[in-house]
Design a protein around this motif. Structure first.
Motif, short mmCIF file in Angstrom:
data_model
loop_
_atom_site.label_atom_id
_atom_site.label_comp_id
_atom_site.label_asym_id
_atom_site.label_seq_id
_atom_site.Cartn_x
_atom_site.Cartn_y
_atom_site.Cartn_z
N ILE A 86 0.81 -1.22 0.00
CA ILE A 86 0.00 0.00 0.00
C ILE A 86 0.85 1.27 0.00
O ILE A 86 0.30 2.37 0.13
CB ILE A 86 -0.97 0.03 1.20
CG1 ILE A 86 -0.22 0.01 2.53
CG2 ILE A 86 -1.96 -1.12 1.11
CD1 ILE A 86 -1.13 0.19 3.75
N VAL A 87 2.16 1.15 -0.16
CA VAL A 87 3.02 2.33 -0.17
C VAL A 87 3.94 2.32 -1.38
O VAL A 87 4.12 1.29 -2.04
CB VAL A 87 3.90 2.45 1.10
CG1 VAL A 87 3.06 2.40 2.36
CG2 VAL A 87 4.97 1.38 1.12
N PHE A 98 3.97 7.88 1.44
CA PHE A 98 2.50 7.93 1.54
C PHE A 98 1.89 6.55 1.33
O PHE A 98 2.39 5.74 0.55
CB PHE A 98 1.95 8.93 0.53
CG PHE A 98 2.33 10.35 0.83
CD1 PHE A 98 1.61 11.09 1.76
CD2 PHE A 98 3.42 10.94 0.23
CE1 PHE A 98 1.97 12.38 2.08
CE2 PHE A 98 3.79 12.25 0.53
CZ PHE A 98 3.06 12.96 1.46
N PHE A 99 0.80 6.31 2.05
CA PHE A 99 0.07 5.05 1.89
C PHE A 99 -1.40 5.33 1.68
O PHE A 99 -1.92 6.41 2.02
CB PHE A 99 0.27 4.14 3.11
CG PHE A 99 -0.38 4.63 4.38
CD1 PHE A 99 -1.71 4.36 4.66
CD2 PHE A 99 0.35 5.37 5.30
CE1 PHE A 99 -2.31 4.80 5.84
CE2 PHE A 99 -0.23 5.82 6.48
CZ PHE A 99 -1.57 5.54 6.75
N ALA A 100 -2.09 4.35 1.12
CA ALA A 100 -3.54 4.44 0.90
C ALA A 100 -4.13 3.04 0.97
O ALA A 100 -3.41 2.05 0.94
CB ALA A 100 -3.85 5.09 -0.45
N HIS A 101 -5.45 2.97 1.11
CA HIS A 101 -6.18 1.69 1.11
C HIS A 101 -5.74 0.77 2.25
O HIS A 101 -5.65 -0.45 2.08
CB HIS A 101 -6.01 0.98 -0.23
CG HIS A 101 -6.32 1.83 -1.42
ND1 HIS A 101 -7.58 2.36 -1.64
CD2 HIS A 101 -5.54 2.27 -2.44
CE1 HIS A 101 -7.56 3.08 -2.75
NE2 HIS A 101 -6.33 3.04 -3.24
N LEU A 102 -5.47 1.35 3.41
CA LEU A 102 -5.16 0.53 4.58
C LEU A 102 -6.48 -0.02 5.12
O LEU A 102 -7.28 0.71 5.67
CB LEU A 102 -4.42 1.36 5.63
CG LEU A 102 -3.69 0.61 6.75
CD1 LEU A 102 -2.71 1.54 7.45
CD2 LEU A 102 -4.64 0.02 7.77
N THR A 144 -11.45 2.60 5.12
CA THR A 144 -10.04 2.42 4.79
C THR A 144 -9.32 3.71 5.15
O THR A 144 -9.92 4.79 5.16
CB THR A 144 -9.81 2.10 3.30
OG1 THR A 144 -10.18 3.23 2.50
CG2 THR A 144 -10.60 0.88 2.87
N HIS A 146 -5.79 6.39 4.96
CA HIS A 146 -4.66 6.84 4.15
C HIS A 146 -3.87 7.88 4.94
O HIS A 146 -4.40 8.54 5.83
CB HIS A 146 -5.14 7.43 2.81
CG HIS A 146 -6.02 8.64 2.95
ND1 HIS A 146 -5.52 9.92 3.01
CD2 HIS A 146 -7.36 8.76 3.02
CE1 HIS A 146 -6.53 10.77 3.12
NE2 HIS A 146 -7.66 10.10 3.14
N SER A 161 -2.17 8.38 10.22
CA SER A 161 -3.34 8.36 9.34
C SER A 161 -3.97 9.75 9.35
O SER A 161 -4.43 10.22 10.39
CB SER A 161 -4.36 7.32 9.82
OG SER A 161 -5.54 7.40 9.03
N ARG A 212 -15.19 5.47 -6.14
CA ARG A 212 -14.20 4.39 -6.10
C ARG A 212 -14.46 3.46 -7.28
O ARG A 212 -15.53 2.85 -7.38
CB ARG A 212 -14.28 3.63 -4.78
CG ARG A 212 -13.98 4.48 -3.55
CD ARG A 212 -13.91 3.66 -2.29
NE ARG A 212 -12.75 2.76 -2.30
CZ ARG A 212 -12.42 1.97 -1.28
NH1 ARG A 212 -13.16 1.97 -0.18
NH2 ARG A 212 -11.37 1.20 -1.35
N ARG A 222 -14.78 10.93 1.93
CA ARG A 222 -13.45 11.15 2.49
C ARG A 222 -13.54 12.13 3.66
O ARG A 222 -14.08 13.24 3.54
CB ARG A 222 -12.49 11.72 1.44
CG ARG A 222 -11.04 11.83 1.95
CD ARG A 222 -10.16 12.58 0.97
NE ARG A 222 -10.18 11.99 -0.35
CZ ARG A 222 -9.44 10.94 -0.71
NH1 ARG A 222 -8.62 10.37 0.16
NH2 ARG A 222 -9.51 10.46 -1.94
#
Length: 226
Positions: A86-87, A98-102, A144, A146, A161, A212, A222
């Motif tokens: 996810i990064v 940065f990460f997303a969709h955790l 989720t 981010h 987060s 999405r 969001r």
């Protein structure tokens, strides 16, 4: 139609031959991305963070004025492998990754590995990391997360987060500047009362509906503290 003068016809034939030869002798150029993405792989993130930790702990390493001056707790217990999907690893040790969709499975695994001191971080008044991870685990498919990771190259190494994507099947009127009639408070109340995002210092700075691609028939929002 009357043909043009002989000299004009000769020029046209000559131009056609030149155009054809020019196009065939110069193949189309390949474009190179301006910002190449780090190669993917199970060891990419770990290798990047191990190098950053070694450099930071060496004689020429950079240290913040305030900080423990220790590096590498994010390397423990398969944390890089959990975050790898996810990064995108950043080679600059001082820049955030940065990460997303955790989602719920990753959140549950991080909760089992992070010490209490690592779960208290928040972004601009957001719920704490621990609160957001627990809410994500309790509501799989509904939340989720981010945000960003400050890696082992920094003394303030941590995962933060800064926002959550929340599924809420309601057709609300949410305006950018919260004009009269904005219904964002209904969504925020749902996030607090039903989803458990209840230790924020204040409501999100921004709330907006998102699309999405992987869930076109669902309604997602969001919540962003940034």
């Amino acid at each position: 139609m009357t043909p043009g003068p002989p000299r004009a016809r000769t020029r046209l034939r000559h131009a056609a031959r030149m155009t054809h030869s020019t196009r065939s002798s110069h193949p189309r150029r390949r474009t190179t991305p301006r910002h190449p993405v780090s190669p993917r792989g199970l060891r990419t993130l770990r290798a990047t963070w191990e190098r950053q930790a070694a450099e930071a702990g060496g004689p020429g390493g950079f240290h913040h004025l305030h900080g423990p001056h220790t590096h590498g707790w994010l390397l423990a217990d398969a944390v890089p492998e959990l975050l790898e999907p996810i990064v995108h690893a950043d080679d600059d040790p001082l820049e955030p990754t940065f990460f997303a969709h955790l989602d719920a499975p990753v959140a549950e695994a991080l909760l089992a590995r992070f010490a209490p001191a690592h779960l208290v971080h928040r972004s601009n008044g957001s719920p704490t990391l621990g609160n957001q991870l627990r809410a994500t685990v309790a509501h799989p498919g509904e939340i989720t997360l981010h945000g960003f990771v400050l890696g082992p190259g920094r003394c303030d190494e941590r995962l933060v987060s800064e926002g959550a994507l929340v599924r809420f099947e309601a057709d609300l009127l949410v305006t950018e500047h919260h004009a009269p009639g904005c219904e964002c408070e209904l969504l925020w109340a749902y996030a607090v009362d039903e989803l458990g995002l209840d230790d924020a210092e204040h409501a999100p700075h921004r709330i907006h509906r998102i699309h999405r691609a992987e869930a076109p028939d669902e309604t997602w929002w969001r919540l962003l503290w940034a």
